[in-house]
Design an enzyme around this catalytic site. Structure first.
Site, PDB file in Angstrom:
ATOM      1  N   ARG A 112      10.258 -19.579  32.643  1.00 43.54           N
ATOM      2  CA  ARG A 112      11.818 -20.734  32.660  1.00 43.54           C
ATOM      3  C   ARG A 112      12.316 -20.325  32.923  1.00 43.54           C
ATOM      4  O   ARG A 112      14.076 -21.266  34.116  1.00 43.54           O
ATOM      5  CB  ARG A 112      11.668 -21.897  31.635  1.00 43.54           C
ATOM      6  CG  ARG A 112       9.871 -22.715  31.320  1.00 43.54           C
ATOM      7  CD  ARG A 112       9.689 -23.193  30.227  1.00 43.54           C
ATOM      8  NE  ARG A 112       8.843 -23.784  30.910  1.00 43.54           N
ATOM      9  CZ  ARG A 112       8.270 -24.482  29.516  1.00 43.54           C
ATOM     10  NH1 ARG A 112       8.823 -24.183  28.014  1.00 43.54           N
ATOM     11  NH2 ARG A 112       6.591 -25.106  29.621  1.00 43.54           N
ATOM     12  N   CYS A 141       8.037 -29.701  27.442  1.00 39.95           N
ATOM     13  CA  CYS A 141       7.581 -31.148  27.423  1.00 39.95           C
ATOM     14  C   CYS A 141       8.352 -32.033  27.097  1.00 39.95           C
ATOM     15  O   CYS A 141       8.341 -32.592  27.347  1.00 39.95           O
ATOM     16  CB  CYS A 141       6.054 -30.802  26.636  1.00 39.95           C
ATOM     17  SG  CYS A 141       5.663 -29.929  24.967  1.00 39.95           S
ATOM     18  N   GLY A 187      -0.764 -30.058  21.550  1.00 35.02           N
ATOM     19  CA  GLY A 187      -0.413 -29.147  22.767  1.00 35.02           C
ATOM     20  C   GLY A 187      -2.067 -28.145  22.334  1.00 35.02           C
ATOM     21  O   GLY A 187      -2.124 -26.931  23.266  1.00 35.02           O
ATOM     22  N   ARG A 215       7.400 -31.502  13.946  1.00 35.71           N
ATOM     23  CA  ARG A 215       6.413 -31.659  14.114  1.00 35.71           C
ATOM     24  C   ARG A 215       5.808 -32.865  13.637  1.00 35.71           C
ATOM     25  O   ARG A 215       6.084 -32.615  11.872  1.00 35.71           O
ATOM     26  CB  ARG A 215       4.972 -30.522  13.567  1.00 35.71           C
ATOM     27  CG  ARG A 215       3.509 -30.892  14.675  1.00 35.71           C
ATOM     28  CD  ARG A 215       3.704 -30.635  15.438  1.00 35.71           C
ATOM     29  NE  ARG A 215       4.315 -29.074  16.439  1.00 35.71           N
ATOM     30  CZ  ARG A 215       4.556 -29.033  18.051  1.00 35.71           C
ATOM     31  NH1 ARG A 215       3.604 -29.816  18.375  1.00 35.71           N
ATOM     32  NH2 ARG A 215       3.940 -27.596  17.959  1.00 35.71           N
ATOM     33  N   HIS A 272       5.015 -37.320  22.522  1.00 35.66           N
ATOM     34  CA  HIS A 272       5.665 -37.091  21.623  1.00 35.66           C
ATOM     35  C   HIS A 272       6.868 -37.780  21.481  1.00 35.66           C
ATOM     36  O   HIS A 272       6.507 -38.953  22.814  1.00 35.66           O
ATOM     37  CB  HIS A 272       6.253 -35.270  22.289  1.00 35.66           C
ATOM     38  CG  HIS A 272       5.924 -34.281  22.579  1.00 35.66           C
ATOM     39  ND1 HIS A 272       5.217 -34.229  21.300  1.00 35.66           N
ATOM     40  CD2 HIS A 272       6.343 -33.757  23.067  1.00 35.66           C
ATOM     41  CE1 HIS A 272       4.632 -32.960  20.804  1.00 35.66           C
ATOM     42  NE2 HIS A 272       5.361 -32.499  22.337  1.00 35.66           N
ATOM     43  N   ASN A 286       2.755 -36.063  26.108  1.00 36.73           N
ATOM     44  CA  ASN A 286       2.786 -34.798  25.962  1.00 36.73           C
ATOM     45  C   ASN A 286       2.048 -33.957  26.869  1.00 36.73           C
ATOM     46  O   ASN A 286       1.974 -33.338  27.959  1.00 36.73           O
ATOM     47  CB  ASN A 286       3.293 -33.962  25.160  1.00 36.73           C
ATOM     48  CG  ASN A 286       2.197 -34.133  24.212  1.00 36.73           C
ATOM     49  OD1 ASN A 286       1.739 -34.843  23.759  1.00 36.73           O
ATOM     50  ND2 ASN A 286       1.218 -32.815  23.330  1.00 36.73           N
TER      51      ASN A 286
END
Length: 338
Positions: A98, A127, A158, A234, A241, A314
């Site tokens: 990325r 995400c 995930g 979390r 999300h 997500n």
């Protein structure tokens, strides 16, 4: 790239990989062939009538036009260049590529033009950053962005083991039993909130997830000096999300004008009637490709600043949907590796 592409899906047996396969079918992607790849333990299994091939050193990866990766940074680092060398354009969902300077980091609704600069690999963003940027891009174009305070409330989907951990712990507690010890997360996730997503490294007080959100947002928006801070949390939710955004703009933007602006934005659905109990909820966003936004209101403590609540799936827009959208862009706008 012409229609009738041969498409590889690497990491096809994981949650995101399976969603990629579903979306290729749902969106009638013009593929001549779709081939799922996974690790040796999944080789030979069937997904949606497709036989999973094992990704081993002797695997035949020739002849693919596109390869959608969701196998983690390690496999991406090893295998993405091999697929590129074999002639494919790789769309990678891991964090591996990325922030590489020569790898475009693309959100389909935000910076689709960036795919023109690829050299064989295109990266899919984090995400939680991705769903935020679908909302922020129209605001940046209209009035400019000065500062973002980002707080996320991230689900467990995930990874399959994380969902199992949540459900097993919740089941035990609801049946008045001792919950299983945490293995995926550092603490019990059921009926709890963890102010840590991913890890702390090298003495940094920010987690790796928070650093990703900050760095990737700047790259995608083309705003390297954007003031942005992040706290990622979390929560005991299976999918979707949720995010709280505090957005300071360069020019004035009223809540009313913001709602109108976002109601016209691609990939965004405004749900904003709090007095009637209407605002984005994780349970309503599941299975959708759009990002939902509501609770748009002034921050009375700071001029030219709005608060808003953003929710997205997500597994879909946060990962698989954007990867397939990038593939669709490549099919519609032929761009070969440079």
């Amino acid at each position: 790239m012409t229609s009738g592409a041969r498409v590889a899906v690497v990491g096809a047996t994981g949650a995101v990989g399976r969603t990629m396969l579903e979306l290729l079918r749902e969106r009638a992607f013009p593929a001549a062939e779709i081939v799922p790849f996974a690790s040796e333990r999944s080789g030979g299994h069937e997904i949606d009538g497709l036989t999973v091939r094992t990704l081993t050193p002797d695997a035949d990866i020739s002849g693919f036009d596109l390869a959608l990766f969701s196998a983690g940074s390690g496999p991406s680092r090893e295998w993405a260049p091999r697929f590129v060398e074999a002639g494919a354009v790789v769309i990678d969902n891991s964090s591996c590529w990325r922030m590489e300077a020569d790898v475009p980091l693309v959100v389909a609704e935000v910076n689709p033009e960036a795919i023109a600069d690829h050299h064989g690999i295109i990266a899919n963003p984090n995400c939680s950053a991705m769903q935020m940027l679908v909302v922020l891009k129209p605001i940046e174009d209209e009035v400019g962005l000065e500062r973002i305070v980002f707080s996320s409330y991230q689900s467990t989907s995930g990874g399959a083991k994380a969902v199992t951990e949540l459900l097993d712990q919740a089941h035990a507690i609801l049946h008045e039993m001792e919950p299983p010890a945490p293995r995926v997360y550092p603490h019990q996730i059921a009926f709890n909130v963890l102010p840590q997503v991913e890890t702390f490294k090298d003495g940094d007080d920010y987690t790796t997830e928070e650093r990703k959100v900050i760095a990737e947002s700047r790259k995608i928006l083309g705003l390297p000096e954007l003031r942005i801070t992040a706290t990622c949390v979390r929560v005991p939710v299976v999918t979707c999300h949720s995010e709280s955004l505090n957005v300071e703009t360069r020019d004035e933007l009223s809540p009313e004008d913001c709602r109108e602006l976002l109601s016209r934005a691609p990939g965004v659905i405004v749900v904003d009637d709090p007095a009637a109990g209407r605002y984005p909820l994780a349970i309503h966003a599941v299975g959708n490709d759009e990002v939902f936004v509501g609770r748009i209101r002034r921050d009375d403590s700071n001029p030219r600043t709005l608060n808003m609540w953003v929710v997205g799936d997500n597994l879909r827009k946060g990962a698989a949907t954007n990867a397939v959208q990038i593939a669709e862009l490549l099919v519609r706008t032929p761009v070969s590796a440079r």
